[in-house]
Structure formats: structure tokens, C-alpha cells
Design an enzyme around this catalytic site. Sequence first.
Site, PDB file in Angstrom:
ATOM      1  N   ASN A   9       7.385   8.171   5.196  1.00 15.09           N
ATOM      2  CA  ASN A   9       6.406   8.565   4.181  1.00 15.09           C
ATOM      3  C   ASN A   9       5.153   9.054   4.902  1.00 15.09           C
ATOM      4  O   ASN A   9       4.429   8.246   5.485  1.00 15.09           O
ATOM      5  CB  ASN A   9       6.097   7.339   3.299  1.00 15.09           C
ATOM      6  CG  ASN A   9       4.994   7.604   2.300  1.00 15.09           C
ATOM      7  OD1 ASN A   9       4.534   8.736   2.128  1.00 15.09           O
ATOM      8  ND2 ASN A   9       4.560   6.546   1.630  1.00 15.09           N
ATOM      9  N   LYS A  11       2.553  10.213   3.580  1.00 16.30           N
ATOM     10  CA  LYS A  11       1.340   9.982   2.779  1.00 16.30           C
ATOM     11  C   LYS A  11       0.471  11.251   2.802  1.00 16.30           C
ATOM     12  O   LYS A  11       1.010  12.349   2.794  1.00 16.30           O
ATOM     13  CB  LYS A  11       0.610   8.729   3.275  1.00 16.30           C
ATOM     14  CG  LYS A  11       1.555   7.516   3.373  1.00 16.30           C
ATOM     15  CD  LYS A  11       0.852   6.223   3.610  1.00 16.30           C
ATOM     16  CE  LYS A  11       1.869   5.087   3.676  1.00 16.30           C
ATOM     17  NZ  LYS A  11       1.272   3.772   3.796  1.00 16.30           N
ATOM     18  N   HIS A  93       4.839   3.659  -5.256  1.00 17.04           N
ATOM     19  CA  HIS A  93       4.240   3.144  -4.020  1.00 17.04           C
ATOM     20  C   HIS A  93       2.976   2.353  -4.369  1.00 17.04           C
ATOM     21  O   HIS A  93       2.253   2.726  -5.292  1.00 17.04           O
ATOM     22  CB  HIS A  93       3.913   4.297  -3.068  1.00 17.04           C
ATOM     23  CG  HIS A  93       3.570   3.823  -1.692  1.00 17.04           C
ATOM     24  ND1 HIS A  93       2.342   3.286  -1.377  1.00 17.04           N
ATOM     25  CD2 HIS A  93       4.307   3.770  -0.559  1.00 17.04           C
ATOM     26  CE1 HIS A  93       2.341   2.933  -0.100  1.00 17.04           C
ATOM     27  NE2 HIS A  93       3.518   3.207   0.414  1.00 17.04           N
ATOM     28  N   GLU A  95       0.185   2.246  -3.086  1.00 20.03           N
ATOM     29  CA  GLU A  95      -1.061   3.029  -3.051  1.00 20.03           C
ATOM     30  C   GLU A  95      -1.254   3.782  -4.358  1.00 20.03           C
ATOM     31  O   GLU A  95      -2.379   3.956  -4.826  1.00 20.03           O
ATOM     32  CB  GLU A  95      -1.035   3.964  -1.836  1.00 20.03           C
ATOM     33  CG  GLU A  95      -1.225   3.162  -0.538  1.00 20.03           C
ATOM     34  CD  GLU A  95      -0.605   3.780   0.695  1.00 20.03           C
ATOM     35  OE1 GLU A  95      -0.210   4.964   0.653  1.00 20.03           O
ATOM     36  OE2 GLU A  95      -0.520   3.062   1.709  1.00 20.03           O
ATOM     37  N   GLU A 163       7.806  -3.390   0.039  1.00 13.53           N
ATOM     38  CA  GLU A 163       6.643  -3.123   0.877  1.00 13.53           C
ATOM     39  C   GLU A 163       5.517  -4.089   0.513  1.00 13.53           C
ATOM     40  O   GLU A 163       4.750  -3.835  -0.428  1.00 13.53           O
ATOM     41  CB  GLU A 163       6.165  -1.681   0.675  1.00 13.53           C
ATOM     42  CG  GLU A 163       7.173  -0.636   1.079  1.00 13.53           C
ATOM     43  CD  GLU A 163       6.501   0.675   1.478  1.00 13.53           C
ATOM     44  OE1 GLU A 163       6.864   1.195   2.540  1.00 13.53           O
ATOM     45  OE2 GLU A 163       5.609   1.148   0.754  1.00 13.53           O
ATOM     46  N   GLY A 169       0.088  -0.517   6.864  1.00  9.78           N
ATOM     47  CA  GLY A 169      -0.991   0.052   7.666  1.00  9.78           C
ATOM     48  C   GLY A 169      -1.849  -0.973   8.376  1.00  9.78           C
ATOM     49  O   GLY A 169      -2.930  -0.650   8.867  1.00  9.78           O
ATOM     50  N   SER A 208       4.283  -1.528   8.326  1.00 11.83           N
ATOM     51  CA  SER A 208       4.074  -1.689   9.775  1.00 11.83           C
ATOM     52  C   SER A 208       5.367  -1.755  10.574  1.00 11.83           C
ATOM     53  O   SER A 208       5.449  -2.474  11.575  1.00 11.83           O
ATOM     54  CB  SER A 208       3.185  -2.909  10.066  1.00 11.83           C
ATOM     55  OG  SER A 208       1.893  -2.728   9.508  1.00 11.83           O
TER      56      SER A 208
HETATM   57  P1  13P Z   1       2.967   1.831   7.465  1.00 12.18           P
HETATM   58  O1  13P Z   1       4.299   1.971   8.135  1.00 12.18           O
HETATM   59  O2  13P Z   1       1.951   2.793   7.995  1.00 12.18           O
HETATM   60  O3  13P Z   1       2.498   0.403   7.437  1.00 12.18           O
HETATM   61  O4  13P Z   1       3.181   2.273   5.914  1.00 12.18           O
HETATM   62  C1  13P Z   1       4.220   1.725   5.200  1.00 12.18           C
HETATM   63  C2  13P Z   1       4.330   2.446   3.909  1.00 12.18           C
HETATM   64  O5  13P Z   1       3.504   2.303   3.032  1.00 12.18           O
HETATM   65  C3  13P Z   1       5.458   3.380   3.735  1.00 12.18           C
HETATM   66  O6  13P Z   1       5.569   3.817   2.432  1.00 12.18           O
END
Ligand code: 13P
Length: 248
Positions: A9, A11, A93, A95, A163, A169, A208
Site C-alpha cells: 500500500n 498510501k 483502511h 487511515e 492491521e 508506521g 510495520s
Molecule cells: P506500515 O507497513 O508502513 O506500518 O503500514 C501498514 C499499512 O497501513 C498498510 O496498509
Amino acid sequence: MRRKMAAGNWKMNGTEASLAEVDALIAAHPAPACEVLLAPPATLIAAMAARARGTKLAVGGQDCHCAASGAHTGDIAAGMLADAGASHVILGHSERRADYGETDAQVCAKATAARVAGLVSLICVGETEAQRDAGETLAIIGGQLGGSVPEGADGSNTVVAYEPVWAIGTGRTPTLAQIAEVHDFLRAELSARFGAEGAAIRLLYGGSVKPVNAAEIFATLNVDGALVGGASLKAADFGAIITALEAG
Ligand code: 13P
């Protein structure tokens, strides 16, 4: 047998120049033993799909609207993602749930729209740190799963990603026992609701995931792959995660 999946992803990262990483990834992993997906920002879907054509790399969107078309400024319909060359879409997601207040019902409607458009949905669930500390993890995830996964979900049209919000992150990951507990729960819930079709839905861990921790996560029961954020931006890192998945 569930086919393993490494999904990236991007983002809100990446411009035309970033497609060099895609070329490098395809060159290094022309015939992966797992499914490999990258979900770039919408601006790059068509260009990435053009580069991926004829290769094993699948391309996905990061969200879609639940309607097929209409007066929804700034939104993208599932059919438009498919038209641009996407075969998958990430939905719900954390976010988007946090930034836009997306509800389980909205995610569910989007997943139905995605299926109608022929896209595979990667439906995300996960608890916040406060929810975990309060002992609510499985209750929260059970609610998100039940509300976000539509009727008719099966292994061919749906993937579920666990997740934990606090692991995204941050460089922090749950213990393997914590991952196993949630994935076992997701597997049981999906099997109870959808029977054999539910048992075929793949479960990805996200939060992560890095080359250094991928192998141990992939060795965990009921983990069928990963949804990778930051480490999917560089071909070398994502490639190492693919290699770990192939070996696992
Ligand atoms: P990270 O791998 O940067 O922690 O992000 C995970 C994520 O949100 C994938 O959708």
C-alpha cells in the site's frame, strides 16, 4: 489451499518517477510463488498497470466509492479502477476510517460495489492501542469484520487484512502470539459465517512489516501474507518480503 499474498500500500506516496521501483521489482521477481499486489495512489494506477501488463504483478486502488457513477466530486468508482487496470482495491483502511469517518456499513457497500466491478476487496480491520489496552481487541475486530464484509464474500473476491492501528508506521509489531490470536479469531468468524467459502478467504497481517520481521510473521498460523506500507515503496525491501513469503 490459500494462495499467499504480498500486498503493498503506497498510501499518499509516489510520482511518475517512483515507477522505476516497479520495474525493478518486476525484474527481480518475474515469477513469484505468491500473489504480488501494489496499490499506488490513484494518479499512478493506469501507468503502473501499463508497466505490469503481461507480468505477475497485480495493481490495486486504495479506496472506491460505493456508487457506480454520479455527482461525487473527488471520488472514484470501482468500475473506474478496473477501467484503469486495477484488479483489487483496499477498503476500510484505518487511515480512511480515522480521516473520513468511514463506517463499517460504508466499507461493506464499497466492497459490494467492488465485487460488482470485478475487483477483489482487501478489507482492513484493526484495533487502536486504547482498545487493546482495554481488552476490547476481539470485540472491536469482530464488529468491524461482521459489519464490513458483505454477503457473498469468498476466497475469490475478498481478502481480510488485520492491521492494528498502533502498529502502522510505528515500527512496533504485536507479538506473534497476539497476531495468531487475532488471525485465529478472524478465521473462525469467517468460517462460521461463510463456511468453506470463508475458510478460503486469505488473512493478511499489516503494520510495520519489514524484511527483518517478515519471516517470523509469515510462519504464524493463519497468516496468509502481508499488507505492507512503508517497506513496499522500495523494490529491494518489498522484494525481500516477497522472498520471505515464498520461503514460508
Ligand atoms: P506500515 O507497513 O508502513 O506500518 O503500514 C501498514 C499499512 O497501513 C498498510 O496498509
